[in-house]
Motif scaffolding. Structure first.
Motif, PDB file in Angstrom:
ATOM      1  N   VAL A   1      35.914  40.105 -40.478  1.00  0.00           N
ATOM      2  CA  VAL A   1      36.209  41.517 -40.727  1.00  0.00           C
ATOM      3  C   VAL A   1      35.463  42.384 -39.713  1.00  0.00           C
ATOM      4  O   VAL A   1      34.234  42.380 -39.683  1.00  0.00           O
ATOM      5  CB  VAL A   1      35.795  41.923 -42.156  1.00  0.00           C
TER       6      VAL A   1
ATOM      7  N   GLU B   1      34.071  51.104 -39.562  1.00  0.00           N
ATOM      8  CA  GLU B   1      35.382  50.974 -40.201  1.00  0.00           C
ATOM      9  C   GLU B   1      35.198  50.990 -41.724  1.00  0.00           C
ATOM     10  O   GLU B   1      34.949  49.953 -42.348  1.00  0.00           O
ATOM     11  CB  GLU B   1      36.045  49.664 -39.752  1.00  0.00           C
TER      12      GLU B   1
ATOM     13  N   ASN C   1      37.436  48.662 -43.927  1.00  0.00           N
ATOM     14  CA  ASN C   1      37.053  47.253 -43.913  1.00  0.00           C
ATOM     15  C   ASN C   1      35.812  46.999 -44.770  1.00  0.00           C
ATOM     16  O   ASN C   1      35.661  45.924 -45.358  1.00  0.00           O
ATOM     17  CB  ASN C   1      36.815  46.777 -42.481  1.00  0.00           C
TER      18      ASN C   1
ATOM     19  N   ARG D   1      36.959  46.577 -48.228  1.00  0.00           N
ATOM     20  CA  ARG D   1      37.618  45.288 -48.457  1.00  0.00           C
ATOM     21  C   ARG D   1      36.628  44.188 -48.802  1.00  0.00           C
ATOM     22  O   ARG D   1      36.961  43.240 -49.499  1.00  0.00           O
ATOM     23  CB  ARG D   1      38.425  44.886 -47.214  1.00  0.00           C
TER      24      ARG D   1
ATOM     25  N   SER E   1      31.285  42.353 -36.312  1.00  0.00           N
ATOM     26  CA  SER E   1      32.128  41.736 -37.335  1.00  0.00           C
ATOM     27  C   SER E   1      31.243  40.987 -38.333  1.00  0.00           C
ATOM     28  O   SER E   1      30.068  40.724 -38.076  1.00  0.00           O
ATOM     29  CB  SER E   1      33.130  40.769 -36.698  1.00  0.00           C
TER      30      SER E   1
END
Length: 220
Positions: free
Chosen positions: A164, A173, A176, A179, A206
């Protein structure tokens, strides 16, 4: 005879010009063209056809707008490299259509993406059943990226989560983060623990299986 020679000259000249223009605009696969790329390519192609057919019209009348479109496209591409918001506006964002084996109908409706589209793209990847899919991501180019479920139980334990992106070009983000059920504060605290205090200096970050991958922006 002069007319035919003129058509041949225009065809060869415009052919070489279009090759130069497309080379200068950069390399992208056909399936990865953005809306801007597609519009510019179509317009340049149409201008070339009109220029070949209208032999009485000076060639420069077609060359100028073609070169102008190339300059506009390169300029917008440079802006896109610097601005994540502009990139999202033009290209859109990837959407997770299947998340941990569950179909996200809301994401499908937002993208005006139906089950026929989903099944067609899954068949193109030799996947017969949605039940075999762990993650399916509809990319901004319209292609579908699929991660299949692993059959072996030991392999399933190793599979973990999907990668992600949490930071792109110095911008967090937020979607994200939601999520993975994390917050902006959590991310900043984790980054501080690793010695990264300024988010804007991070070009890419990430998160997968509890591990961060962090890449800093190149110094000018």
């Amino acid at each position: 005879m002069d007319v035919y020679l003129g058509i041949i000259f225009r065809t060869l000249f415009l052919y070489l010009l279009i090759i130069v223009i497309f080379r200068l605009m950069g390399k992208r696969e056909i399936g990865e063209l953005s809306i801007l790329d597609l519009v510019v390519f179509i317009m340049i192609g149409e201008m070339a056809v009109i220029a070949i057919e209208n032999t009485k019209d000076p060639l420069i009348h077609s060359v100028i707008p073609m070169v102008l479109l190339m300059i506009i496209q390169i300029t917008l591409a440079l802006i896109s490299l610097k601005s994540k918001k502009f990139r999202d506006l033009v290209d859109g964002q990837p959407s997770i259509i299947i998340n941990r084996g569950k179909i996200d109908e809301n994401a499908m409706r937002k993208q005006r993406y139906n089950f026929d589209d989903l099944m067609t793209q899954l068949r193109e990847k030799d996947i017969r059943s949605i039940a075999d899919v762990e993650f399916a991501i509809l990319e901004s180019s319209g292609s579908l990226s699929v991660i299949e479920k692993l059959k072996n139980s030991n392999e399933q334990q190793k599979q973990g989560d999907i990668t992600v992106p949490l930071i792109l070009d110095g911008t967090i983000e937020e979607e994200n983060l939601k999520r993975i059920n994390k917050t902006n504060l959590w991310l900043r605290q984790e980054l501080k623990k690793k010695g990264f205090r300024d988010v804007k200096k991070i070009s890419f970050c990430s998160y997968e299986n509890g591990e961060f991958y962090i890449d800093l922006q190149d110094e000018d």
